[in-house]
Enzyme design. Structure first.
Site, PDB file in Angstrom:
ATOM      1  N   ARG A 172      -0.561  -1.877  -7.201  1.00 31.70           N
ATOM      2  CA  ARG A 172      -0.770  -2.976  -6.242  1.00 31.70           C
ATOM      3  C   ARG A 172      -1.632  -4.061  -6.877  1.00 31.70           C
ATOM      4  O   ARG A 172      -1.332  -5.248  -6.786  1.00 31.70           O
ATOM      5  CB  ARG A 172      -1.439  -2.405  -4.991  1.00 31.70           C
ATOM      6  CG  ARG A 172      -1.856  -3.426  -3.922  1.00 31.70           C
ATOM      7  CD  ARG A 172      -2.275  -2.654  -2.682  1.00 31.70           C
ATOM      8  NE  ARG A 172      -3.034  -3.447  -1.725  1.00 31.70           N
ATOM      9  CZ  ARG A 172      -2.506  -4.201  -0.769  1.00 31.70           C
ATOM     10  NH1 ARG A 172      -1.188  -4.301  -0.682  1.00 31.70           N
ATOM     11  NH2 ARG A 172      -3.267  -4.859   0.081  1.00 31.70           N
ATOM     12  N   TYR A 223     -10.159  -8.691  -4.635  1.00 29.43           N
ATOM     13  CA  TYR A 223      -9.198  -7.681  -5.030  1.00 29.43           C
ATOM     14  C   TYR A 223      -8.402  -8.100  -6.254  1.00 29.43           C
ATOM     15  O   TYR A 223      -7.895  -7.281  -7.004  1.00 29.43           O
ATOM     16  CB  TYR A 223      -8.276  -7.454  -3.832  1.00 29.43           C
ATOM     17  CG  TYR A 223      -7.223  -6.408  -3.983  1.00 29.43           C
ATOM     18  CD1 TYR A 223      -7.491  -5.184  -4.577  1.00 29.43           C
ATOM     19  CD2 TYR A 223      -5.944  -6.627  -3.499  1.00 29.43           C
ATOM     20  CE1 TYR A 223      -6.524  -4.219  -4.694  1.00 29.43           C
ATOM     21  CE2 TYR A 223      -4.964  -5.667  -3.603  1.00 29.43           C
ATOM     22  CZ  TYR A 223      -5.263  -4.466  -4.210  1.00 29.43           C
ATOM     23  OH  TYR A 223      -4.292  -3.516  -4.323  1.00 29.43           O
ATOM     24  N   HIS A 283      -3.677  -9.010   3.474  1.00 32.20           N
ATOM     25  CA  HIS A 283      -5.123  -9.078   3.685  1.00 32.20           C
ATOM     26  C   HIS A 283      -5.443  -9.961   4.880  1.00 32.20           C
ATOM     27  O   HIS A 283      -4.837 -11.019   5.064  1.00 32.20           O
ATOM     28  CB  HIS A 283      -5.826  -9.639   2.448  1.00 32.20           C
ATOM     29  CG  HIS A 283      -5.885  -8.672   1.317  1.00 32.20           C
ATOM     30  ND1 HIS A 283      -5.982  -9.057   0.000  1.00 32.20           N
ATOM     31  CD2 HIS A 283      -5.862  -7.313   1.296  1.00 32.20           C
ATOM     32  CE1 HIS A 283      -6.022  -7.989  -0.773  1.00 32.20           C
ATOM     33  NE2 HIS A 283      -5.943  -6.928  -0.014  1.00 32.20           N
ATOM     34  N   ARG A 307       0.845  -1.185   0.000  1.00 26.58           N
ATOM     35  CA  ARG A 307       0.000   0.000   0.000  1.00 26.58           C
ATOM     36  C   ARG A 307       0.888   1.246   0.000  1.00 26.58           C
ATOM     37  O   ARG A 307       2.018   1.216   0.494  1.00 26.58           O
ATOM     38  CB  ARG A 307      -0.913   0.014   1.225  1.00 26.58           C
ATOM     39  CG  ARG A 307      -1.838  -1.195   1.346  1.00 26.58           C
ATOM     40  CD  ARG A 307      -2.612  -1.151   2.647  1.00 26.58           C
ATOM     41  NE  ARG A 307      -3.522  -2.283   2.783  1.00 26.58           N
ATOM     42  CZ  ARG A 307      -3.217  -3.435   3.375  1.00 26.58           C
ATOM     43  NH1 ARG A 307      -2.002  -3.604   3.899  1.00 26.58           N
ATOM     44  NH2 ARG A 307      -4.101  -4.405   3.466  1.00 26.58           N
ATOM     45  N   LYS A 318      -1.851  -2.677   8.205  1.00 29.75           N
ATOM     46  CA  LYS A 318      -3.025  -2.304   8.990  1.00 29.75           C
ATOM     47  C   LYS A 318      -3.019  -3.045  10.319  1.00 29.75           C
ATOM     48  O   LYS A 318      -2.652  -4.210  10.392  1.00 29.75           O
ATOM     49  CB  LYS A 318      -4.306  -2.632   8.211  1.00 29.75           C
ATOM     50  CG  LYS A 318      -4.516  -1.746   6.992  1.00 29.75           C
ATOM     51  CD  LYS A 318      -5.854  -2.032   6.337  1.00 29.75           C
ATOM     52  CE  LYS A 318      -6.113  -1.083   5.172  1.00 29.75           C
ATOM     53  NZ  LYS A 318      -7.404  -1.322   4.519  1.00 29.75           N
ATOM     54  N   HIS A 343      -2.720   2.267  -6.118  1.00 27.06           N
ATOM     55  CA  HIS A 343      -3.578   1.095  -5.951  1.00 27.06           C
ATOM     56  C   HIS A 343      -3.612   0.262  -7.227  1.00 27.06           C
ATOM     57  O   HIS A 343      -3.713  -0.975  -7.184  1.00 27.06           O
ATOM     58  CB  HIS A 343      -4.990   1.534  -5.570  1.00 27.06           C
ATOM     59  CG  HIS A 343      -5.843   0.424  -5.045  1.00 27.06           C
ATOM     60  ND1 HIS A 343      -5.487  -0.319  -3.939  1.00 27.06           N
ATOM     61  CD2 HIS A 343      -7.030  -0.066  -5.462  1.00 27.06           C
ATOM     62  CE1 HIS A 343      -6.428  -1.219  -3.705  1.00 27.06           C
ATOM     63  NE2 HIS A 343      -7.371  -1.101  -4.608  1.00 27.06           N
TER      64      HIS A 343
END
Length: 331
Positions: free
Chosen positions: A279, A311, A302, A182, A206, A276
């Site tokens: 990615r 995705y 993820h 990211r 994250k 993005h």
């Protein structure tokens, strides 16, 4: 006719006009999101904004310049029930917000009402019954492998001049495409999180979860050139960041988005408009090259395989090839 744009609302003005009990509650919720859930500043700001919007609706406060203030001694959550939540969400829909935005805001409010119920501010959780339209999943544009090659070739031409910014930009593009990280993860990298001998980076994703992501020889060359020849020209004081802006500070994600967009415009037919897209391109090319979903899930960071399945996409040709190779009744 083109779709109408959502009406812009001044959330800071709404927040100023809420009763003191409501603003105190929002501040306490923000502390919970930052300190206990360890969410990013961007996520905290978005969640808090949705809560402010809801509380403004509950107390009859809007963001207009001459809008009324709520009674300063009003209780923060008096009257908050499923009917109010549904009416607030219907108002969001009527304002022209997309299904994706409605779904996100409903999820944010459900998180908030669950928290206030756990804290004892509400006897029951009205958000548990709040439904929202499912968002339409739209995949970002993806480069074909030959387009990715052209993008890096063009970027490498600029880096060959040994200009510090051109060296940085080339290293950024190579590393984004090589790893699929990211943009926030890329900008958060420090020098000591790059292991050139193993060709891996240690990424904080994250939820402050760390993962190790490999990269290839072209990215290694580009990042080495930046670190050895470009970075010393821009660094100021003792900055630990891998990538720097022109003023010597940690590179801003907005700068990365702009440089990816500008670079993608040099490739004929490119559908990529930002990081993005790189990615997504990296994930797609990994799958087309034979990587399994579990591996791609781990590389992308993820939490669930379902996210990776949405995705990424696999070409029909590859699926047919797998079927022909593995199914006993394929031929």
């Amino acid at each position: 006719m083109p779709p109408s744009q959502p009406r812009r609302v001044d959330l800071s003005r709404i927040r100023e006009r809420l009763p003191r009990a409501a603003t105190d509650l929002v501040e306490e919720y923000e502390r919970h999101l930052k300190l206990e859930r360890n969410l990013s500043e961007h996520t905290v700001r978005a969640y808090a904004g949705d809560v402010v919007s809801l509380l403004g609706f509950l107390h009859g406060v809007d963001g207009a310049a001459d809008g009324a203030c709520a009674a300063p001694d009003a209780a923060a959550l008096d009257g908050l029930d499923i009917g109010v939540l549904r009416a607030w969400l219907a108002g969001q829909r009527a304002s022209g917000h997309s299904r994706t935005t409605l779904s996100r805001r409903a999820a944010a409010v459900r998180t908030f009402t669950a928290w206030v119920q756990r804290q004892g501010f509400l006897d029951t959780d009205p958000g548990a019954r709040l439904a929202a339209p499912r968002p339409r999943r739209t995949l970002p544009g993806v480069l074909r492998p030959e387009q990715a090659t052209e993008l890096m070739r063009h970027s490498g031409t600029g880096a060959a001049e040994r200009d510090p910014v051109a060296l940085r930009d080339h290293a950024v593009l190579e590393l984004l495409y090589a790893t699929g990280v990211r943009v926030s993860e890329l900008c958060g990298l420090d020098l000591d999180e790059v292991e050139f001998d193993r060709r891996v980076i240690r990424v904080i994703g994250k939820g402050d979860k760390e993962r190790v992501v490999p990269f290839g020889v072209p990215a290694e060359r580009a990042v080495r050139a930046w670190v050895e020849q470009g970075r010393p020209e821009l660094v100021r004081d003792e900055v630990s960041a891998l990538f720097l802006g022109v003023r010597g500070r940690r590179l801003d994600p907005r700068t990365v988005r702009r440089l990816v967009r500008d670079a993608a415009e040099t490739v004929p037919g490119s559908a990529v408009t930002g990081p993005h897209g790189l990615r997504h391109s990296a994930a797609t090319h990994l799958l087309e090259g034979g990587a399994d979903l579990r591996s791609v899930q781990e590389l992308l960071g993820h939490a669930t395989l379902a996210t990776t399945q949405l995705y990424t996409h696999v070409t029909v040709e590859r699926l047919k090839a797998i079927h022909d190779r593995t199914h006993p009744r394929a031929r």
